[in-house]
Design an enzyme around this catalytic site. Structure first.
Site, mmCIF file in Angstrom:
data_model
loop_
_atom_site.group_PDB
_atom_site.id
_atom_site.type_symbol
_atom_site.label_atom_id
_atom_site.label_comp_id
_atom_site.label_asym_id
_atom_site.label_seq_id
_atom_site.Cartn_x
_atom_site.Cartn_y
_atom_site.Cartn_z
ATOM 1 N N SER A 37 5.008 -0.720 2.181
ATOM 2 C CA SER A 37 4.428 0.725 1.836
ATOM 3 C C SER A 37 4.017 1.283 3.188
ATOM 4 C CB SER A 37 3.060 0.630 0.914
ATOM 5 O OG SER A 37 2.103 1.234 1.062
ATOM 6 N N TYR A 62 -5.509 -3.555 -0.150
ATOM 7 C CA TYR A 62 -4.146 -3.362 -0.428
ATOM 8 C C TYR A 62 -3.116 -3.020 0.687
ATOM 9 C CZ TYR A 62 0.133 -0.696 -2.100
ATOM 10 O OH TYR A 62 1.634 -0.259 -2.497
#
Length: 273
Positions: free
Chosen positions: A164, A177
């Site tokens: 990400s 996350y």
């Protein structure tokens, strides 16, 4: 759930991935679906993995089949004890069942670790349970999926981990996350060194804001405009944008690329304009 849908279809002749078997985790929708569709379009026999949404997996199979591709679907929940073993048992069974019609044998050529969950909150807002859960799905599961999959992955194979852009750009509201994706980046680097002697490449692709059904908040025009402004191209990403990068890394064209973090954010927040 029909686990052998599409096996009688004919892949595109001359596709770069013809004869390859690919597993894409979390590919019943969103970015994972886009990746599964693209790999199938390039000729791969694709194993579509899902955790619970059988209807979405069926739709992915139908879309692949309609485009002339070949795929099966398997179900396995990740982030729970025995998850990797359950996934590979389902994979082996599905490939064995599809083999005679699909012209494939046991084993794997391409593994895409796409499945993941999000958790939101600054550090003081994240519970221990949420922290453990996001690490179990996003970091621990890929580690053991790869570990147990190496005996199936053929020499010269490909591993692509979906990371990400939050590992490059600080978003305090996604701290836990972001940490999981940082762990995945480190796993990518170390495995690339470890598996190089077998000719296996290991790379990470880092999406930015991608318009999927999982990011339904981007359906709001104001939110979409704000999100698009992050990119140098002033638009949101689409699953196909990420799928095209993965397809390249999965092909022989990327045989000399390994241990790399490929930024797929569309140039998000490159600098001050």
């Amino acid at each position: 759930m029909n686990t052998v849908a599409g096996v009688k279809s004919t892949a595109k002749a001359g596709g770069k991935l013809t004869g390859k078997v690919a597993l894409v985790t979390g590919s019943s929708r969103g970015i994972g679906r886009g990746i599964a569709e693209r790999l199938a379009a390039d000729g791969a026999f694709v194993v579509v993995h899902y955790a619970g949404n059988a209807a979405a997996a069926d739709e992915t199979l139908a879309r692949i089949t309609a485009a002339g591709g070949r795929a099966v679907a398997i179900r396995a929940e990740l982030g729970v004890p025995g998850d990797a073993e359950a996934l590979w048992t389902a994979f082996d069974d599905a490939v064995a069942a599809a083999g005679p019609a699909a012209g494939i044998g046991p084993g794997l050529d391409i593994l895409v670790n796409n499945a993941g969950i999000s958790t939101y909150g600054r550090i003081h807002e994240v519970s221990e349970a949420d922290f453990d859960r996001v690490f179990a799905v996003n970091a621990k599961a890929p580690f053991f999926v790869i570990r147990q999959g190496l005996e199936r992955l053929r020499d010269g194979g490909r591993i692509v981990n979906i990371s990400s852009g939050v590992t490059r750009i600080a978003f305090p509201s996604t701290t836990a996350y972001s940490m999981t994706k940082g762990a995945l980046n480190t796993l990518t680097l170390t495995l690339a060194q470890d598996l190089g002697p077998r000719g296996i490449t290991v790379n990470a692709v880092a999406p930015g804001l991608v318009h999927t059904d999982a990011a339904d908040w981007l359906n709001d025009p104001a939110a979409a405009k704000q999100g698009a402004a992050y990119s140098a191209f002033d638009r949101l990403g689409e699953p196909a944008d990420i799928a095209d990068i993965v397809a390249f890394l999965a092909s022989d064209d990327a045989r000399w690329i390994t241990g790399q973090y490929i930024d797929g954010t569309g140039g998000a927040l490159l600098g001050v304009s």
